[in-house]
Scaffold this motif. Structure first.
Motif, mmCIF file in Angstrom:
data_model
loop_
_atom_site.group_PDB
_atom_site.id
_atom_site.type_symbol
_atom_site.label_atom_id
_atom_site.label_comp_id
_atom_site.label_asym_id
_atom_site.label_seq_id
_atom_site.Cartn_x
_atom_site.Cartn_y
_atom_site.Cartn_z
ATOM 1 N N GLU A 1 0.816 -1.195 -0.118
ATOM 2 C CA GLU A 1 0.115 0.207 -0.074
ATOM 3 C C GLU A 1 0.900 1.246 0.039
ATOM 4 O O GLU A 1 1.845 1.434 0.662
ATOM 5 C CB GLU A 1 -0.929 0.071 1.222
ATOM 6 N N ASN A 2 0.446 2.344 -0.846
ATOM 7 C CA ASN A 2 1.254 3.647 -0.790
ATOM 8 C C ASN A 2 2.648 3.362 -1.474
ATOM 9 O O ASN A 2 3.546 4.423 -1.273
ATOM 10 C CB ASN A 2 0.958 4.266 0.309
ATOM 11 N N ALA A 3 3.004 2.657 -1.860
ATOM 12 C CA ALA A 3 4.470 2.247 -2.503
ATOM 13 C C ALA A 3 4.606 3.280 -3.509
ATOM 14 O O ALA A 3 3.987 3.434 -4.530
ATOM 15 C CB ALA A 3 4.440 0.753 -3.042
ATOM 16 N N ALA A 4 5.632 4.019 -3.469
ATOM 17 C CA ALA A 4 5.946 5.012 -4.336
ATOM 18 C C ALA A 4 7.233 4.810 -5.129
ATOM 19 O O ALA A 4 7.492 5.392 -6.295
ATOM 20 C CB ALA A 4 6.348 6.508 -3.482
ATOM 21 N N MET A 5 8.170 3.953 -4.809
ATOM 22 C CA MET A 5 9.493 3.942 -5.262
ATOM 23 C C MET A 5 10.004 2.585 -4.820
ATOM 24 O O MET A 5 9.861 2.182 -3.895
ATOM 25 C CB MET A 5 10.365 4.731 -4.978
ATOM 26 N N ILE A 6 10.803 1.775 -5.678
ATOM 27 C CA ILE A 6 11.595 0.559 -5.359
ATOM 28 C C ILE A 6 12.847 0.661 -5.920
ATOM 29 O O ILE A 6 13.428 1.463 -6.703
ATOM 30 C CB ILE A 6 10.791 -0.901 -6.076
ATOM 31 N N SER A 7 13.864 -0.138 -5.345
ATOM 32 C CA SER A 7 15.202 -0.263 -5.549
ATOM 33 C C SER A 7 15.808 -1.699 -5.254
ATOM 34 O O SER A 7 15.499 -2.049 -4.220
ATOM 35 C CB SER A 7 16.101 0.774 -4.613
ATOM 36 N N VAL A 8 16.300 -2.491 -6.260
ATOM 37 C CA VAL A 8 16.809 -3.602 -6.224
ATOM 38 C C VAL A 8 18.324 -3.489 -5.859
ATOM 39 O O VAL A 8 19.152 -2.820 -6.338
ATOM 40 C CB VAL A 8 16.517 -4.320 -7.490
ATOM 41 N N SER A 9 18.604 -4.568 -4.812
ATOM 42 C CA SER A 9 20.035 -4.237 -4.137
ATOM 43 C C SER A 9 21.021 -4.980 -5.330
ATOM 44 O O SER A 9 20.516 -6.084 -6.029
ATOM 45 C CB SER A 9 19.862 -4.874 -2.742
#
Length: 682
Positions: free
Chosen positions: A167-175
């Motif tokens: 919910e409300n996810a705005a950005m992701i970053s894969v390590s």
């Protein structure tokens, strides 16, 4: 191998090129300029491939020898990017409305080897447009409307193989790393705090392995270390409620992917966080923060302070790929000074002056720096400069309307290791000497600096005009010790006259260039009111305007005297004749004197009191002002002592203030004795 690690590419309005490194800096043989403006260009992460986008197609080359590998006939490509191993290439076009009403799939993925389109998506926003891959290309991830979608690149045709709704996810970053994770930023909503949650990618589970919540976070940057075990979270708000910064408030957090460590990175100076960078060894990171002059600090992976670089006008920190050197620089609206440090000894190796720099990066071998002045930020002096890490300029390439520049990436294990001692700079290319000859000075020459009037040239700069890092007066916050942090200036407008002092120069404010006002004298040497009466003479140096004004005053005084009685030579005698009225003369000295004149004889009954001279008044005011300033300094020292007792970290300039307390008290006691105990109020 050394030359290939120094290859760089550039893109300009009318040119596109690949250039070899030391010693020749010659164009790559076989690479032809396309002849039309390219919209973007990109190396693959391993440096094996190079691609650029034209208005009608995308071309992919072998970077080493510029051999054409593939040409994709797709128009209007604005962005392109390679997967980590260069197996796939993604392209993005601006979304448009199609005639049949279907969605425009403007994000496409192609196979580099075959040129075949493997999958396509609809992606409206250009920000964070690309698909994110793991280092091994085993998984590909994208965020779509609060849903994390996972694909297997080897089997694009199978579509989504796993997904997770946040919910409300705005950005992701894969390590990076062999055990990849996904960091998800959840923005604030309806009073709920923002958060960053980390999930394991190989076994996607709704329960995060690590999470951190915080307020004051409208957007964030997530920076992983090379191993993918820890992430630095830089949060930022759109508006600073304290009105101290135009760019909002910033905070820094450290979060472990395994969930065994998380904390806020406490910084000892107010102001924004300008830059954060991990060392390639994943064991330490650097932060540049605070109002100018900003501070730079080095921390370990447990947020323990390793080194304080002090304050200077900087906003950038960067480690070389071997973690041996680091640079601190000030770009943008700063002067473009670059300080290079040896990480082992933490000593400064050199200072490079690269004004107007828009882009700066280390070469893969860690021995060279590339700086570029790019358009449209600056449309003059566009070009590329290559510097050795010890300071000398080794190559210059002026390029009109330069848009993009960058080194060819090369894995660290494919370049020679960095030597134990700092290597010597190679001889500069011919371009450096030709630029020096045409301009008449070295391109690396230090700028002339601020203008100084002839009367101040060759003299030491007052401390109030120096920056704090150059030994100047420390900037104080608005706590009553100065308005808006501006240090008090200890000088006046006139010679020996304190600024804004009244009564020190004949009872009026000193105005530079104005003539002095001296009272006129009457017959017999007695002082007459306003200089009226017979025998009055004007002071030397009076202007014509002052003479005219005095004549008008004399006429008014005579007319008034005629209305009240007869006029004598020095005073107005009452009509009664038997009563003596005193004539009061307010002179223009520091204090008025009262003269009692006996009738018309001009005999002074009560002689004038001795006036205080302007010099004595000025000295008294100066002493009182100095006492007040010393008391303010003692008050500031007491506040610093209280901070030290509370455990706050003090800067070197603040410790120096505390050490000077005894001298200040000694000077204060001497001044109090001199003035008889007056003027000591704070």
């Amino acid at each position: 191998m050394m030359s290939s690690s120094q290859q760089y590419a550039f893109r300009a309005q009318k040119r596109l090129g690949l250039v070899h490194g030391t010693p020749a800096y010659s164009p790559v043989t076989g690479f032809a300029d396309p002849g039309v403006p390219a919209r973007t260009c990109q190396y693959s992460n391993d440096g094996r491939l190079f691609a650029y986008a034209l208005p009608t197609s995308v071309r992919i080359f072998q970077a080493e020898n510029a051999t054409l590998v593939q040409e994709l006939n797709i128009p209007n490509v604005v962005e392109l990017n390679f997967s980590p191993r260069g197996t796939y290439i993604s392209t993005w076009e601006r979304p448009v409305k199609l005639e049949d009403g279907t969605q425009h799939k403007n994000l496409r993925v192609f196979s580099v080897s075959t040129g075949q389109e493997l999958i396509a998506f609809s992606q409206k926003s250009q920000e964070n447009w690309d698909i994110q891959y793991t280092v091994s290309e085993s998984h590909a991830v994208r965020l779509v409307a609060q849903e994390i979608q996972v694909f297997k690149p080897a089997e694009w045709s199978k579509g989504i193989i796993d997904k997770l709704r946040v919910e409300n996810a705005a950005m992701i970053s894969v390590s990076p790393g062999l055990n990849p994770s996904i960091a998800v930023f959840v923005a604030e909503k309806k009073g709920a705090p923002a958060s960053v949650k980390i999930y394991g990618l190989l076994a996607l589970n709704p329960t995060p392995t690590s999470s951190k919540t915080f307020y004051k976070a409208d957007r964030t940057q997530i920076k992983w270390n090379e191993l993918g075990t820890q992430a630095l979270i830089v949060t930022q708000t759109e508006v600073d409620n304290s009105n101290m910064s135009y760019y909002g408030e910033t905070s820094l957090y450290l979060l472990s992917a395994a969930g065994n460590f998380d904390c806020r990175v406490t910084l000892d100076k107010d102001g924004p966080i300008h830059d954060v960078a991990w060392s390639p060894n994943s064991k330490e990171f650097g932060v540049v923060y605070g109002y100018m002059p900003a501070k730079a600090m080095l921390f370990d992976s447990r947020v323990r302070t390793l080194h304080d670089f002090g304050s200077s006008p900087i906003n950038t920190i960067s480690f070389n790929p071997q973690s041996r050197l680091l640079l601190l620089a000030g770009f943008g609206n700063l002067a473009g000074k670059i300080d290079v440090f040896d990480r082992r000894s933490l000593t400064k190796l050199c200072t490079i002056d690269a004004p107007n720099t828009s882009y700066c990066s280390w070469s893969p071998c860690g021995r060279f720096l590339l700086t570029a002045v790019l358009s449209p930020r600056l449309r003059v002096d566009n070009g590329i400069k290559v510097w050795h890490c010890s300071g000398p300029l080794v190559h210059v390439q002026p390029i009109d309307e330069l848009y993009q520049a960058g080194w060819r990436p090369t894995p660290v294990d494919q370049v020679p290791p960095f030597p134990p001692t700092i290597p010597q700079a190679p001889p500069p290319s011919e371009s450096v000497s030709s630029v020096e000859a045409s301009s008449g000075k070295s391109p690396s020459a230090k700028p002339a600096g601020a203008y100084r009037p002839p009367g101040l040239r060759g003299l030491a700069t007052p401390t109030i005009f120096k920056r704090e890092d150059e030994g100047g007066t420390p900037v104080r916050s608005g706590n009553g010790n100065g308005a808006n942090g501006t240090p008090t200036r200890g000088y006046g407008r006139g010679s020996g006259t304190p600024q804004g002092t009244n009564g020190a120069n004949g009872g009026r404010r000193y105005v530079p260039g104005a003539p002095s006002r001296t009272p006129s004298t009457g017959t017999g040497g007695a002082t007459t009111p306003g200089g009226s009466g017979t025998g009055a003479t004007t002071a030397g140096g009076e202007t014509a305007a002052e003479k005219k004004r005095k004549k008008k005053e004399q006429k008014k005084a005579k007319a008034s005297a005629v209305g009240n009685g007869d006029v004598s030579s020095g005073a107005v005698t009452p009509t009664g004749g038997g009563e003596v009225r005193p004539s009061v003369d307010v002179s223009r000295s520091a204090r008025p004197s009262v003269d009692v004149v006996n009738g018309s004889n001009g005999v002074v009954v009560g002689g004038p009191t001795t006036p205080i001279t302007p010099k004595e008044s000025a000295e008294s005011d100066m002493a009182a002002k100095k006492i007040r300033n010393l008391n303010k300094k003692l008050k500031a020292i007491d506040e610093l002592k209280e901070k030290a007792k509370r455990g706050d970290r003090l800067e070197a300039t603040q410790l120096k203030k505390i050490d000077g307390e005894a001298d200040i008290r000694k000077e204060l006691d001497a001044l109090v004795l001199l003035t008889g105990g007056g003027g000591g109020g704070t």
